[in-house]
Design a protein around this motif. Structure first.
Motif, PDB file in Angstrom:
ATOM      1  N   GLN A 381       0.809  -1.226   0.000  1.00  0.00           N
ATOM      2  CA  GLN A 381       0.000   0.000   0.000  1.00  0.00           C
ATOM      3  C   GLN A 381       0.844   1.280   0.000  1.00  0.00           C
ATOM      4  OE1 GLN A 381      -2.614  -0.659   3.489  1.00  0.00           O
ATOM      5  NE2 GLN A 381      -4.297  -0.786   2.007  1.00  0.00           N
ATOM      6  N   TYR A 382       2.164   1.132  -0.027  1.00  0.00           N
ATOM      7  CA  TYR A 382       3.012   2.326   0.106  1.00  0.00           C
ATOM      8  C   TYR A 382       2.740   3.343  -1.001  1.00  0.00           C
ATOM      9  CZ  TYR A 382       7.165   5.298   0.449  1.00  0.00           C
ATOM     10  OH  TYR A 382       8.010   6.364   0.561  1.00  0.00           O
ATOM     11  N   LEU A 383       2.728   2.909  -2.246  1.00  0.00           N
ATOM     12  CA  LEU A 383       2.475   3.829  -3.355  1.00  0.00           C
ATOM     13  C   LEU A 383       1.101   4.463  -3.225  1.00  0.00           C
ATOM     14  CD1 LEU A 383       3.258   5.154  -6.010  1.00  0.00           C
ATOM     15  CD2 LEU A 383       2.412   3.107  -7.206  1.00  0.00           C
ATOM     16  N   ASP A 384       0.111   3.671  -2.838  1.00  0.00           N
ATOM     17  CA  ASP A 384      -1.238   4.211  -2.675  1.00  0.00           C
ATOM     18  C   ASP A 384      -1.277   5.279  -1.582  1.00  0.00           C
ATOM     19  OD1 ASP A 384      -2.254   2.574  -4.640  1.00  0.00           O
ATOM     20  OD2 ASP A 384      -2.886   1.005  -3.247  1.00  0.00           O
ATOM     21  N   ARG A 385      -0.513   5.063  -0.508  1.00  0.00           N
ATOM     22  CA  ARG A 385      -0.477   6.051   0.579  1.00  0.00           C
ATOM     23  C   ARG A 385       0.164   7.357   0.104  1.00  0.00           C
ATOM     24  NH1 ARG A 385      -1.634   3.504   5.452  1.00  0.00           N
ATOM     25  NH2 ARG A 385      -1.365   1.234   5.463  1.00  0.00           N
ATOM     26  N   VAL A 386       1.250   7.243  -0.630  1.00  0.00           N
ATOM     27  CA  VAL A 386       1.935   8.436  -1.131  1.00  0.00           C
ATOM     28  C   VAL A 386       1.040   9.197  -2.104  1.00  0.00           C
ATOM     29  CG1 VAL A 386       3.888   9.245  -2.507  1.00  0.00           C
ATOM     30  CG2 VAL A 386       4.233   7.491  -0.752  1.00  0.00           C
ATOM     31  N   LEU A 387       0.385   8.475  -3.009  1.00  0.00           N
ATOM     32  CA  LEU A 387      -0.509   9.131  -3.962  1.00  0.00           C
ATOM     33  C   LEU A 387      -1.718   9.744  -3.261  1.00  0.00           C
ATOM     34  CD1 LEU A 387      -0.419   6.561  -6.904  1.00  0.00           C
ATOM     35  CD2 LEU A 387       0.745   8.768  -6.762  1.00  0.00           C
ATOM     36  N   ALA A 388      -2.193   9.083  -2.210  1.00  0.00           N
ATOM     37  CA  ALA A 388      -3.328   9.626  -1.446  1.00  0.00           C
ATOM     38  C   ALA A 388      -2.948  10.923  -0.754  1.00  0.00           C
ATOM     39  CB  ALA A 388      -3.811   8.594  -0.432  1.00  0.00           C
ATOM     40  N   ARG A 389      -1.687  11.015  -0.314  1.00  0.00           N
ATOM     41  CA  ARG A 389      -1.257  12.261   0.321  1.00  0.00           C
ATOM     42  C   ARG A 389      -1.282  13.411  -0.679  1.00  0.00           C
ATOM     43  NH1 ARG A 389       1.442  16.298   1.087  1.00  0.00           N
ATOM     44  NH2 ARG A 389       2.371  15.980  -0.956  1.00  0.00           N
ATOM     45  N   GLU A 390      -0.848  13.151  -1.904  1.00  0.00           N
ATOM     46  CA  GLU A 390      -0.894  14.172  -2.941  1.00  0.00           C
ATOM     47  C   GLU A 390      -2.342  14.590  -3.220  1.00  0.00           C
ATOM     48  OE1 GLU A 390       1.688  15.647  -4.290  1.00  0.00           O
ATOM     49  OE2 GLU A 390       3.210  14.384  -3.332  1.00  0.00           O
ATOM     50  N   GLU A 391      -3.224  13.622  -3.262  1.00  0.00           N
ATOM     51  CA  GLU A 391      -4.640  13.913  -3.476  1.00  0.00           C
ATOM     52  C   GLU A 391      -5.207  14.724  -2.314  1.00  0.00           C
ATOM     53  OE1 GLU A 391      -8.334  11.329  -5.094  1.00  0.00           O
ATOM     54  OE2 GLU A 391      -7.383  10.547  -3.276  1.00  0.00           O
ATOM     55  N   PHE A 392      -4.858  14.342  -1.106  1.00  0.00           N
ATOM     56  CA  PHE A 392      -5.271  15.046   0.105  1.00  0.00           C
ATOM     57  C   PHE A 392      -4.854  16.514   0.012  1.00  0.00           C
ATOM     58  CE2 PHE A 392      -4.527  15.021   5.028  1.00  0.00           C
ATOM     59  CZ  PHE A 392      -5.735  15.668   5.238  1.00  0.00           C
ATOM     60  N   ALA A 393      -3.610  16.750  -0.378  1.00  0.00           N
ATOM     61  CA  ALA A 393      -3.101  18.130  -0.476  1.00  0.00           C
ATOM     62  C   ALA A 393      -3.855  18.916  -1.547  1.00  0.00           C
ATOM     63  CB  ALA A 393      -1.608  18.120  -0.776  1.00  0.00           C
ATOM     64  N   ARG A 394      -4.173  18.280  -2.661  1.00  0.00           N
ATOM     65  CA  ARG A 394      -4.924  18.992  -3.708  1.00  0.00           C
ATOM     66  C   ARG A 394      -6.331  19.346  -3.238  1.00  0.00           C
ATOM     67  NH1 ARG A 394      -2.404  15.069  -6.963  1.00  0.00           N
ATOM     68  NH2 ARG A 394      -4.300  13.809  -7.051  1.00  0.00           N
ATOM     69  N   ILE A 395      -6.965  18.431  -2.524  1.00  0.00           N
ATOM     70  CA  ILE A 395      -8.318  18.682  -2.031  1.00  0.00           C
ATOM     71  C   ILE A 395      -8.335  19.870  -1.075  1.00  0.00           C
ATOM     72  CG2 ILE A 395     -10.121  17.744  -0.512  1.00  0.00           C
ATOM     73  CD1 ILE A 395      -9.479  14.979  -1.752  1.00  0.00           C
ATOM     74  N   VAL A 396      -7.380  19.896  -0.158  1.00  0.00           N
ATOM     75  CA  VAL A 396      -7.372  20.970   0.837  1.00  0.00           C
ATOM     76  C   VAL A 396      -6.932  22.292   0.209  1.00  0.00           C
ATOM     77  CG1 VAL A 396      -6.453  21.723   3.047  1.00  0.00           C
ATOM     78  CG2 VAL A 396      -6.990  19.307   2.694  1.00  0.00           C
TER      79      VAL A 396
END
Length: 505
Positions: A381-396
């Motif tokens: 899940q490491y790649l998914d976690r890193v990509l989710a962080r980028e998505e999180f930052a874009r949302i906020v």
């Protein structure tokens, strides 16, 4: 010459004026703080916040005094400013333990880059402050220093992992302090200890010479009693360092004025501030309700002062905060890489520390880290976690753009400082503790904690102010404006033996 005013709540400007007026020398100021450390930290209430005291501080003070006597000019923007530093940063000639008993006798030969910058600006490193082993806790428990006390209630914890810096600066044991923040380790103790605690965008301040926890999130930063003093420290600390390639982000500051100059006319009037109500405390919990009451009162004052407050939501906030956490995925790799690069420390790996049991056994986060993968890339899940962080930052970031926000605010922590019994009794695990500081950390956003007020039983509550990446100036301006409106900083009342009152000044 002797100090003829009380050192409590002194600021950099006040001390510098005393030097210029020749009403105090650097030796006077250094000695006054050494006396307070002896009276309040090593004795008296025994705060236990300073693990190592410099043996050269007075000699350094004398050198600065001689230079000033010769030139009539201060040596730099931090001339004679006493600094207490979290024991996570290496200090040449001064013991550095990283909070762990295995490094009890480690004396580095080189300063961390941040320490070098402070010294070059004229600062005096007065000593090192306590922290949990390898910064792996929201609390103060450490295999080498035990428990540090909160100066506002000695039965309570000051928060972590910059525990000692929080207690020491709150108790006026130095002019300013340096902490380190991965998931909230500057802001959480700042909240519990009625301080200003600033987390910069990772990379704005070099991490070279500081033990890591999650490299993309790690940052050093100021812990001070005023926003102005925090700005003065940031003016010295922020900048490119070729030994830390993350600091290339300092290019974003290339046309910016100094932080200190940027806050001179700071105000809250007309500022558009988002209120993240989902991060407030549980109103059904008396402790959570106390925090909410303090924050709501502070927000009322800000509205009266002209701030525009709007309720905001971050979609799927709990999911993103949980899923983007990398402690159990990446920290083991980052920590082991650091110790492998520095065999002189004498710690082969955190795996060895875990195997030998040479750490504080209350640190469930440390145990979880050492149970993680050796290489984060082996985690499916490491790649998914890193990509989710980028998505999180874009949302906020989109929230800031769409709602035209200057900042988002919420309580740093949903509860006031816990008791030592709560901490030692395992009331929470590290990942179930209700701190909101992880929000900015995992977004890689800058944030600052500002004193908001006190609960009915006298415990400090901090207001967290968060903006988007590289918006340090905006944050400081708003923090200074809020500081002027709330005026919530108060020194703790500590039991000082009558015979020691003079020495504690």
């Amino acid at each position: 010459m002797s100090l003829d005013w009380d050192i409590q709540e002194a600021t950099i400007d006040r001390v510098h004026q005393a030097y210029r007026d020749r009403t105090a020398t650097v030796r006077d100021v250094v000695q006054a703080y050494l006396d307070r450390i002896a009276t309040l930290d090593a004795a008296g209430p025994h705060l236990n916040s300073v693990i190592t005291v410099s043996t050269t501080a007075l000699d350094e003070a004398d050198a600065l005094d001689r230079a000033f006597a010769s030139t009539g000019e201060l040596s730099g923007p931090l001339h004679g400013v006493t600094v207490l530093v979290k024991d996570q940063a290496t200090t040449a000639g001064l013991r550095t333990t990283f909070g762990n008993e295995n490094a009890a006798h480690y004396v580095p030969e080189q300063d961390a880059t941040a320490i070098s910058k402070l010294k070059a600006a004229g600062a005096i490193i007065l000593g090192k402050t306590t922290m949990p082993d390898f910064a792996t806790s929201w609390f103060s428990t450490s295999s080498i220093s035990g428990v540090t006390k909160n100066p506002y209630d000695l039965t309570r914890d000051p928060g972590g992992s910059s525990s000692g810096t929080g207690t020491a600066i709150a108790a006026n044991l130095a002019l300013v302090g340096i902490g380190e923040d991965t998931g909230g380790s500057i802001r959480l103790p700042a909240s519990f200890c009625n301080l200003v605690g600033f987390r910069a965008t990772p990379g704005m301040i070099s991490r070279t010479g500081m033990s890591p926890l999650v490299v993309p999130q790690d940052t050093a930063g100021p812990m001070t009693r005023t926003v102005t003093d925090a700005a003065k420290l940031l003016d010295v600390l922020v900048g490119y360092d070729p030994t830390d390639d993350y600091t290339t982000v300092a290019r974003h500051r290339r046309h910016a004025p100094s932080f200190e100059d940027s806050i001179k006319d700071a105000t809250t009037e007309g500022k558009r501030i988002g209120l993240l109500r989902s991060a407030f405390g549980d109103p059904a919990d008396p402790d959570g309700a106390e925090v909410n009451t303090v924050i709501d009162a502070a927000l009322t004052q800000l509205a009266i002062a002209g701030a525009e407050l709007v309720d905001v939501e971050i979609p799927d906030l709990d999911h993103y905060v949980s899923f983007t956490s990398l402690y159990f995925t990446r920290s083991r790799n980052d920590m082991n890489a650091y110790f492998a690069e520095h065999p002189e420390i004498g710690i082969a790996s955190v795996d060895e520390v875990r195997r030998t049991g040479t750490y504080d056994r209350h640190l469930d986060l440390f145990e979880g880290i050492t149970d993680g993968p050796e290489d984060p890339r082996t985690d499916s899940q490491y790649l998914d976690r890193v990509l989710a962080r980028e998505e999180f930052a874009r949302i906020v970031t989109a929230l800031f753009v769409e709602r035209a926000l200057d900042a988002v605010v919420f309580p740093d922590v949903r509860l006031p400082a816990p008791t030592h019994d709560d901490v030692l009794g395992g009331r929470w695990t590290c990942l179930t503790y209700p701190t909101n500081t992880v929000i900015a950390s995992q977004l890689h956003f800058p944030a600052v904690s500002i004193p908001a007020g006190f609960t009915t039983n006298g415990l400090p509550v901090g207001l967290e102010i968060m903006s988007t990446r590289f918006e340090e100036t905006t944050l400081l301006q708003l923090a200074r404006g809020i500081e002027q409106v709330l005026d919530a900083r108060r020194a703790p009342t500590l039991p000082i033996p009558a015979s020691s009152e003079a020495d504690a000044r």
